[in-house]
Design a protein around this motif. Sequence first.
Motif, short mmCIF file in Angstrom:
data_model
loop_
_atom_site.label_atom_id
_atom_site.label_comp_id
_atom_site.label_asym_id
_atom_site.label_seq_id
_atom_site.Cartn_x
_atom_site.Cartn_y
_atom_site.Cartn_z
N ILE A 147 25.60 91.22 -40.86
CA ILE A 147 26.82 91.83 -40.32
C ILE A 147 27.90 90.80 -40.01
CG2 ILE A 147 25.51 93.73 -39.33
CD1 ILE A 147 25.88 92.46 -36.60
N ARG A 148 27.52 89.52 -39.86
CA ARG A 148 28.52 88.50 -39.55
C ARG A 148 29.18 88.00 -40.82
NH1 ARG A 148 26.66 84.66 -34.52
NH2 ARG A 148 26.32 86.34 -33.03
N THR A 149 29.94 88.86 -41.44
CA THR A 149 30.68 88.53 -42.64
C THR A 149 32.14 88.88 -42.43
OG1 THR A 149 30.26 90.72 -43.57
CG2 THR A 149 28.65 89.00 -44.07
N ALA A 150 32.96 88.49 -43.39
CA ALA A 150 34.39 88.76 -43.28
C ALA A 150 34.69 90.25 -43.25
CB ALA A 150 35.13 88.10 -44.44
N SER A 151 33.78 91.04 -43.85
CA SER A 151 34.02 92.48 -43.91
C SER A 151 33.96 93.13 -42.54
CB SER A 151 33.00 93.14 -44.84
OG SER A 151 31.69 92.92 -44.36
N CYS A 152 33.33 92.49 -41.57
CA CYS A 152 33.29 93.10 -40.24
C CYS A 152 34.38 92.60 -39.33
CB CYS A 152 32.00 92.92 -39.56
SG CYS A 152 30.91 91.73 -39.57
N GLY A 153 35.35 91.94 -39.90
CA GLY A 153 36.48 91.49 -39.09
C GLY A 153 37.24 92.66 -38.49
N ILE A 154 37.34 93.74 -39.25
CA ILE A 154 38.05 94.92 -38.75
C ILE A 154 37.29 95.54 -37.58
CG2 ILE A 154 38.84 97.24 -39.35
CD1 ILE A 154 39.26 96.30 -42.19
N ILE A 155 35.95 95.61 -37.71
CA ILE A 155 35.14 96.18 -36.64
C ILE A 155 35.27 95.34 -35.37
CG2 ILE A 155 32.80 96.77 -35.93
CD1 ILE A 155 32.15 97.30 -38.83
N ILE A 156 35.22 94.01 -35.52
CA ILE A 156 35.36 93.12 -34.37
C ILE A 156 36.72 93.31 -33.71
CG2 ILE A 156 35.51 90.71 -33.65
CD1 ILE A 156 33.48 90.03 -35.78
N SER A 157 37.76 93.44 -34.52
CA SER A 157 39.10 93.64 -33.97
C SER A 157 39.19 94.94 -33.19
CB SER A 157 40.13 93.64 -35.11
OG SER A 157 40.13 92.41 -35.80
N ILE A 158 38.56 95.99 -33.73
CA ILE A 158 38.56 97.28 -33.04
C ILE A 158 37.84 97.18 -31.70
CG2 ILE A 158 37.72 99.66 -33.14
CD1 ILE A 158 38.18 99.58 -36.16
N ILE A 159 36.71 96.47 -31.70
CA ILE A 159 35.94 96.31 -30.46
C ILE A 159 36.77 95.57 -29.41
CG2 ILE A 159 33.93 95.19 -29.43
CD1 ILE A 159 32.44 95.71 -32.04
N LEU A 160 37.44 94.50 -29.81
CA LEU A 160 38.24 93.71 -28.87
C LEU A 160 39.41 94.52 -28.33
CD1 LEU A 160 38.29 90.28 -30.73
CD2 LEU A 160 36.84 90.98 -28.81
#
Length: 362
Positions: A147-160
């Motif tokens: 899950i720690r890939t560039a594709s989850c950057g959007i998910i991380i941004s949403i969480i923050l």
Amino acid sequence: HCHYNDEGQFLGTTEYDYGYDENTAPCNEGDSFHRFKSLFLPILYCLVFVFCLLGNSLVLWVLLTRKRLTTMTDICLLNLAASDLLFVVPLPFQAHYASDQWVFGNAMCKIMAGIYYTGFYSSIFFITLMSIDRYIAIVHAVYAMKIRTASCGIIISIILIATWVVALLISVPGIVFHKTQKENSRYTCSAHYPNDASIKWKYSFTLKMNILGLIVPMLIMIFSYSRILITLLRCRNEKKQKAVRLIFVIMIVYFIFWTPFHISSFLYTFQSLLFIPNCEIKGHLEKAIQVTETISMIHCCINPVIYAFVGEKFRKYLHRFFRKHVAAHLCKKCPNLYREKLERVSSTFTPSTAEHDISTGL
């Protein structure tokens, strides 16, 4: 969001009407406690503000000067430092308020209340997020790699973004109810609830603060770190002992600094339900809240140490950054000595190492 009693004396930063009960006469506080609040609190607030500003600004400086933030822990560290800085923004205003009265107007009263509570909740939420992130990274290492890939950057941004939004929404009642008021020739800045539901609002505010600020994070951290410890003890890792020490430091420091304040606030708010209140008990609880709240503020100064500087890679990166950008200007008279030391540091800490995960210290 600071409080005075009916005599216009400074009475802390939480949402409690210290020393006052709607159905009884106010209790008089001792001279020594009043001197503590008017003389020592401004000094303590200023010290906390300065050290928190320096420590968390340094964390932001180091993180933002890197080429990119590659891990969830790095991003949480960045947001945690920002929330801790936000948390202490009102302290200079509170320092003046503690020694005099509120002179900054009604708008600033509401703004400072909103900043204080947003920083308070967001800081705790990001600490909890870091605990969850470390749990996934260690206990579910294979899943974490996927899950720690560039594709989850959007998910991380949403969480923050969601974390900041939730912290702000929780702070809205504090903004709405805080206002300035003249009491006995002194202007105060405190929470004023509707008269027909004052007790219910006080109960709900305290329960919300205790649940979201202590109980939920505590349960998540106990579960996460207990599983982390079990996993580390089962596997062979040369840095296992350092990781175990770091985990215990995170848990112990968090509970030491915040638990006393939450217990004191709960006892004060629900004192009429727990025991028969009197002036002596109220006085002890008022002092307990004031002291424990001041102690809890120090936690934002400790965060840079336990979440950043304890990390070995972060410490090496900071050392290299200091030698390159600071020591070079301080050692103009000894360039050969500086160049020799810098070469030794660079040989043991390459740029590729700096770009790796710097923050977990695991």
